[in-house]
Enzyme design. Structure first.
Site, mmCIF file in Angstrom:
data_model
loop_
_atom_site.group_PDB
_atom_site.id
_atom_site.type_symbol
_atom_site.label_atom_id
_atom_site.label_comp_id
_atom_site.label_asym_id
_atom_site.label_seq_id
_atom_site.Cartn_x
_atom_site.Cartn_y
_atom_site.Cartn_z
ATOM 1 N N ASP A 194 -4.962 25.599 -82.109
ATOM 2 C CA ASP A 194 -6.389 25.248 -82.188
ATOM 3 C C ASP A 194 -6.766 24.172 -81.173
ATOM 4 O OD1 ASP A 194 -6.302 26.920 -84.476
ATOM 5 O OD2 ASP A 194 -5.874 25.232 -85.780
ATOM 6 N N GLU B 147 -14.360 32.797 -86.527
ATOM 7 C CA GLU B 147 -14.120 31.377 -86.765
ATOM 8 C C GLU B 147 -13.977 30.669 -85.417
ATOM 9 O OE1 GLU B 147 -10.427 30.907 -88.899
ATOM 10 O OE2 GLU B 147 -9.259 31.901 -87.350
#
Length: 473
Positions: free
Chosen positions: A20, A211
């Site tokens: 991420d 997302e």
């Protein structure tokens, strides 16, 4: 590259698991913020937030900045039962650094603050409406997830959301505007990118928001990077306004190289993919995409990777390949020893697009990147379980005068590794290997033509070999 290390993928040590990734340049250094997976962890993002940084002119020289925020610092999580999901960082109106994140079991956005990019962050508060109600808690609010944040002037733009396929309770990616205090909502959330059930006619069909929103600005254009419902791909949308008007742009990277047809069929996966999350950043006038890949045959220990990207004249970003040398400004030196955890292609006779495809996790039919020891042990990564037909690919090398190749293997195996310059090309030679309980070196005279090439090592034989490194001479 004199005096500097070559740049590899993954760009951090092989025993560090930072998915991420949100890259930023502050004061001449690149800082990467992300979640923090545990090797063989039981869930996503089990560890506390740490930070790594590198000089902008030496991307092979990453420095550990230490733990910047512990999950128990959040007042909702003093016993640590929740995990710190994907964060983002922005420089606030006051010049301080603000860390935005969501814990894994609550629908609200938490914020921490620090005077420096990678110091010790302190809990600051929760994003809330002007009446004090927390964002995500008001009637009609959709749950908050994966905050991305941008500060421009006295406005702070917050992007959030998680939208699974078919979930009509999730409308899409939300955009909210905060006041200068970095917490109080000035403009209520609006839907800026559709979820799958609401995407008809939007231009996002097939690549709807899932997302991982992240925003960057290039010239007068805003680029919203996000993970689509396809999961393995990072897509982007563009607008001249950070608050509205975003239109779908395309795919920047796939963590199994789907859609790429430059060296293989577009629908052939070349790695075991899974969720993806990251962003783009400009470093010394060049742009890169930071993303992650999956290791150990599970979803829960992901490693950060980076690739250089390019913009067309009209501001589009063509999809780039996964490579072993993404931040290196060109191919790796075609000489010397390289660890096999640099593999950007890894596959076997049984085709699988996702890490979880053979049952829930990869089983013992599949090769995987792994390491010895436990989480935090600084053990080098390697490829485990190379069975008959398994192939590991490395891209790219500037080959000159290579006449001999050595490999190091161990395990219950008897066979040979065939060396090729394309995944389906002819064998240029083979290196026999045998059963060994320790890492053992095997060498063969194999000539690689001069030029820039990929290198593929395909195992043919019995049992399963672990594959630690190869050496070009």
């Amino acid at each position: 590259m004199h005096g500097k290390k070559q740049v590899f993928n993954p760009y951090l040590p092989s025993w560090e698991y930072i998915p991420d990734g949100e890259p930023y340049v502050f004061e001449g250094r690149v800082y990467v913020y992300g979640s923090h997976d545990r090797f063989r962890g039981p869930a996503y993002c089990v560890n506390d937030y740490v930070c790594w940084s590198a000089p902008v002119d030496d991307l092979g020289n990453w420095q550990y900045e230490g733990v910047i925020y512990k999950k128990t610092q959040d007042p909702l999580n003093t016993d640590g039962h929740m995990c710190l999901y994907a964060p983002d960082v922005t420089v606030g109106v006051d010049g301080k650094y603000y860390l935005y994140y969501v814990l894994d079991k609550v629908p609200v956005v938490s914020v921490a603050v620090c005077d420096t990019p990678a110091g010790s962050y302190e809990f600051y508060g929760y994003v809330h409406y002007q009446d004090g109600t927390l964002l995500g808690k008001r009637e009609g609010d959709e749950p908050q997830f994966d905050p991305g944040v941008l500060t421009e002037g006295d406005k702070v733009y917050l992007y959030t959301g998680f939208c699974a396929i078919g979930d009509r309770s999730r409308s899409g990616m939300m955009g909210t505007v905060l006041k200068e205090d970095m917490l109080t909502i000035e403009e209520d959330p609006i839907i800026m990118m559709p979820s799958e059930p609401y995407s008809e006619g939007s231009g996002y069909e097939g690549h709807e928001f899932f997302e991982a929103p992240s925003i960057r600005k290039r010239d007068d254009t805003y680029y919203l990077i996000y993970s689509s419902i396809v999961m393995h791909e990072l897509c982007y949308a563009t607008s001249k306004n950070p608050r509205n008007g975003f239109s779908y742009g395309g795919v920047i990277i796939s963590n199994n190289d789907m859609h790429i047809d430059s060296y293989k069929p577009a629908d052939k996966p070349m790695y075991y993919g899974g969720n993806n999350h990251g962003s783009i950043v400009e470093i010394e006038g060049e742009w890169f995409i930071f993303y992650h890949r999956h290791t150990e045959g599970i979803n829960f220990c992901r490693q950060g990777c980076m690739e250089q990207i390019y913009f067309t004249e009209d501001g589009m970003i063509p999809q780039v390949e996964m490579t072993s040398c993404g931040g290196n400004h060109g191919p790796l030196v075609g000489m010397g020893e390289y660890p096999t955890y640099l593999a950007c292609n890894l596959f076997c006779n049984i085709e699988a697009m996702y890490t979880g495809e053979a049952g829930f996790w990869m089983d013992n039919r599949f090769p995987k990147i792994t390491q010895d020891g436990g989480d935090g042990d600084e053990e080098p990564g390697y490829i485990g379980n190379m069975r008959d037909g398994a192939c590991a690919g490395f891209k790219y090398f500037d080959c000159k005068g290579i006449e001999k190749i050595s490999i190091r293997t161990r395990g219950y195996c008897k066979g040979e590794f065939h060396v090729k310059t394309s995944w389906n090309g002819p064998s240029l030679g083979s290196i026999p290997v045998e059963f060994s309980n320790i890492w053992r070196k095997y060498t063969a005279n194999i000539v690689i033509p001069d030029g820039v090439h990929a290198l593929y090592f395909e195992y043919k034989g019995n049992g399963g070999a672990s594959f630690a490194s190869f050496e070009l001479e």
